[in-house]
Write an enzyme that holds these catalytic residues in place. Structure first.
Site, short mmCIF file in Angstrom:
data_model
loop_
_atom_site.label_atom_id
_atom_site.label_comp_id
_atom_site.label_asym_id
_atom_site.label_seq_id
_atom_site.Cartn_x
_atom_site.Cartn_y
_atom_site.Cartn_z
CG ASN A 8 -1.78 1.20 1.34
OD1 ASN A 8 -1.82 2.02 0.42
ND2 ASN A 8 -2.48 1.34 2.46
CD1 TRP A 9 3.95 1.11 -2.52
CD2 TRP A 9 3.81 1.88 -4.62
NE1 TRP A 9 4.76 0.33 -3.31
CE2 TRP A 9 4.69 0.79 -4.60
CE3 TRP A 9 3.56 2.53 -5.83
CZ2 TRP A 9 5.33 0.33 -5.76
CZ3 TRP A 9 4.19 2.07 -6.98
CH2 TRP A 9 5.07 0.98 -6.94
CE LYS A 10 -0.24 3.25 4.78
NZ LYS A 10 -0.18 3.35 6.22
CG HIS A 92 -5.96 2.01 5.24
ND1 HIS A 92 -5.49 2.96 6.13
CD2 HIS A 92 -4.95 1.13 5.06
CE1 HIS A 92 -4.24 2.66 6.46
NE2 HIS A 92 -3.89 1.55 5.82
CD GLU A 94 -2.94 5.62 6.63
OE1 GLU A 94 -2.94 5.57 5.39
OE2 GLU A 94 -2.01 5.15 7.33
CD GLU A 161 -3.40 -2.30 7.45
OE1 GLU A 161 -2.26 -2.48 7.01
OE2 GLU A 161 -4.10 -1.33 7.13
N GLY A 167 2.46 2.69 11.01
CA GLY A 167 3.40 3.82 10.90
C GLY A 167 4.08 4.21 12.19
CB SER A 207 5.24 -1.19 12.19
OG SER A 207 4.76 0.11 12.48
N GLY A 228 2.86 -0.80 4.43
CA GLY A 228 2.82 0.61 4.06
C GLY A 228 4.19 1.14 3.71
P1 13P Z 1 2.93 0.82 7.77
O1 13P Z 1 3.50 -0.47 7.20
O2 13P Z 1 3.59 2.04 7.24
O3 13P Z 1 2.82 0.76 9.25
O4 13P Z 1 1.43 0.91 7.21
C1 13P Z 1 0.58 -0.19 7.31
C2 13P Z 1 -0.64 0.09 6.55
O5 13P Z 1 -1.40 0.97 6.89
C3 13P Z 1 -0.86 -0.69 5.32
O6 13P Z 1 -2.14 -0.49 4.82
#
Ligand code: 13P
Length: 245
Positions: A8-10, A92, A94, A161, A167, A207, A228
């Protein structure tokens, strides 16, 4: 079963950086050839990433989110039918937190995605407050309450998650993840036939990096990872995959 790695490149990579990442992947074809990898670029890079990945047909591409509607007056949003993709992420944290998406919104997105794409990823997980108040299973129940009664031949990934692990560098412990995955597994067992259950995979996200992936991969019931920040850095992503050889 070999693990699935969903990147997930956000909002980490712009179009140029996304293409650069794919060209590094194609220069390392051997590493990626036998891996199950899904890439979720930003919407603006989707088309270019899809084109660049034509030479690696085993790599799936998806949207990070989709709108509740299929078309209409929704400025700045993206329909699941805007571009053909293999997969879509819904729910998600976020989106739930920043964009205030509640269960009703996520349910609509889930329905649209399940209609349109081969594999939908539904993200669930509790916040730190909810964890501290022993509400993890309550949250999981609520977030799973939107699951449809049938999947109509489509695949579903439930990505656990925990919000406090995203993060933050705080990876949930193997025992903790195992307990929640087992709870999720029991919940879906009461909803679906064995045939449908075979189309559902359970992921962990939060993470995940090259130092945690090996140990995490020993968790029972775990089929893959939603990654992420470490997935948007080619070297780190490559190292994660190398660990899983
Ligand atoms: P991180 O791997 O940056 O913690 O993010 C996880 C995530 O939200 C994947 O969708």
């Amino acid at each position: 079963m070999s693990k699935i790695f969903a990147a997930n490149w956000k909002m980490y990579l712009n179009e140029e950086e996304s293409i650069d990442f794919i060209s590094k992947m194609s220069s390392n074809k051997d590493l990626f050839a036998d891996k199950k990898v899904m890439i979720f670029p930003s919407h603006t890079a989707l088309s270019s990433v899809k084109n660049a990945l034509q030479i690696m047909p085993n790599i799936k591409v998806g949207m990070q989110d989709c709108d509740m509607k299929l078309s209409g007056a929704v400025t700045g949003s993206n329909s699941i039918s805007s571009i053909p993709v293999d997969s879509c992420i819904v729910g998600h944290s976020e989106r739930r937190i920043i964009f205030k998406e509640d269960e009703k919104v996520v349910k609509k997105k889930l329905e649209n995605s399940l209609q349109a794409v081969e594999t939908t990823i539904l993200c669930i997980g509790e916040t730190l407050d909810e964890k501290n108040q022993d509400k993890t299973f309550e949250v999981v129940d609520k977030q799973l309450s939107i699951l449809p009664s049938a999947l109509n031949g489509k695949k579903l990934i439930i990505a656990y998650e925990p919000v406090w692990a995203i993060g933050t560098g705080l990876v949930a412990s193997n025992d903790y993840i195992a307990e929640v995955l087992s709870y999720i597994n029991n919940a879906i067992k009461s909803l679906y036939s064995d045939e449908v259950l075979s189309e559902i995979n359970l992921f962990y996200g939060g993470s995940v990096d090259e130092s945690s992936v090996e140990s995490l991969s020993t968790i029972p019931l775990l089929d893959g990872f939603l990654i992420g920040s470490a997935s948007a850095d080619f070297k780190k992503f490559e190292n994660i995959l190398k660990k899983m050889r």
